[in-house]
Scaffold this active site. Structure first.
Site, short mmCIF file in Angstrom:
data_model
loop_
_atom_site.label_atom_id
_atom_site.label_comp_id
_atom_site.label_asym_id
_atom_site.label_seq_id
_atom_site.Cartn_x
_atom_site.Cartn_y
_atom_site.Cartn_z
N CYS A 109 0.86 -1.19 0.00
CA CYS A 109 0.00 0.00 0.00
C CYS A 109 0.89 1.24 0.00
O CYS A 109 2.11 1.15 0.07
CB CYS A 109 -0.90 0.04 1.23
N1 GLN Z 1 -2.08 -6.18 4.76
C1 GLN Z 1 -2.89 -4.99 4.65
C2 GLN Z 1 -4.16 -5.21 3.86
O1 GLN Z 1 -4.33 -6.22 3.25
C3 GLN Z 1 -2.09 -3.84 4.07
C4 GLN Z 1 -1.74 -4.12 2.66
C5 GLN Z 1 -0.59 -3.32 2.12
O2 GLN Z 1 0.17 -2.65 2.79
N2 GLN Z 1 -0.43 -3.49 0.86
O3 GLN Z 1 -4.98 -4.36 3.86
#
Ligand code: GLN
Length: 270
Positions: free
Chosen positions: A2
């Site tokens: 993210c």
């Molecule tokens: N693991 C978290 C989610 O699935 C954050 C994902 C991320 O940082 N890409 O929302």
């Protein structure tokens, strides 16, 4: 992976922070510069929380907009963003970890009261690895998680400390080290603000900050090619305000608990 950003400072239009910068969150949603070996786009939703100027009298409570659509596909948000000024913002775009729910309630920012929170990363071995930590929460917190995801649990754990008036920097450091201990190799870039101070951890993913007379930006990636973006070293806590800029300090235990080297597949690079 993210992407997230926080801003504190003079009033800015949401669009100027999130949509129009050359390499801002909008661009990062379909073409992040830091692809970690061709990893992924951030198309599994987004969220923006902001402290409206009119809210200053109402106790600085933030307003939040979340969607399970990609940021580039939400015309309504673009309209709101071009007409809304704020003195504090926390925004995030999501690339869901494999197997985790694709719902708007899984998108950061998570919020309660004046707080806005985001997580960029993954808790390895989810959910078993952190079951014991989760069990320290009141059962009502567990059955009302925003979503069945690692990030939502991290927020519930952080919120539990904030409700008890634990110092926010201390709460984030304790959370990161407890989770890294229980789930080795986790990537835990956290971002937290109350609209006056921003706190962030660099734990497995990139983080940069930029201070100017107008305010402070903390972000996963620089938004342009100017040289005033300062990288936050891995294993550090950042805290800062619009007036004072960003300060950093190392998180104790990083050498013992450090996340593993960033991988290259979609599965391994949330
Ligand atoms: N693991 C978290 C989610 O699935 C954050 C994902 C991320 O940082 N890409 O929302």
């Amino acid at each position: 992976m993210c992407r997230h950003l926080a801003y504190l400072g003079a009033p800015r239009y949401l669009a100027d922070l999130v949509l129009t910068p050359k390499h801002g969150l909008l661009r990062q949603s379909y073409q992040p510069r830091d692809m970690r070996g061709g990893a992924t786009i951030n198309a599994d939703g987004f969220g923006v929380g902001w402290y409206p100027l009119s809210g200053l009298r109402a106790g600085r409570l933030p307003v939040r907009y979340r969607s399970s659509r990609p940021l580039w596909a939400d015309e309504s948000f673009a309209q709101i963003a071009s007409a809304t000024e704020a003195c504090g913002v926390l925004a995030a775009i999501r690339s869901a970890t494999e197997g985790m729910a694709l719902v708007h309630t899984a998108c950061a920012p998570f919020t309660e009261g004046r707080w806005l929170f985001s997580h960029n990363g993954v808790v390895t071995g989810w959910p078993r690895s952190v079951a014991a930590l989760a069990a320290t929460l009141p059962i009502t917190d567990l059955i009302t998680l925003d979503a069945p995801t690692d990030s939502a649990l991290l927020w519930a754990l952080a919120r539990h400390q904030l409700r008890a008036d634990v110092d926010p920097a201390r709460a984030l450091v304790q959370l990161v080290t407890a989770v890294a201990d229980a789930a080795p190799g986790s990537r835990l870039n956290l971002l937290l603000t109350d609209g006056a101070t921003v706190y962030a951890t660099a734990w497995g993913h990139a983080l940069v900050s930029r201070s100017s007379p107008d305010g402070l930006v903390v972000a996963s990636e620089s938004h342009d090619d100017q040289p005033d973006w300062i990288p936050v070293p891995n294993g550090y806590l950042l805290f800062g305000t619009a007036a004072q800029g960003a300060m950093i300090r190392p998180i104790e235990g990083f050498d013992r608990l450090r996340p593993r080297t960033l991988a290259t597949s979609r599965k391994e690079t949330p």
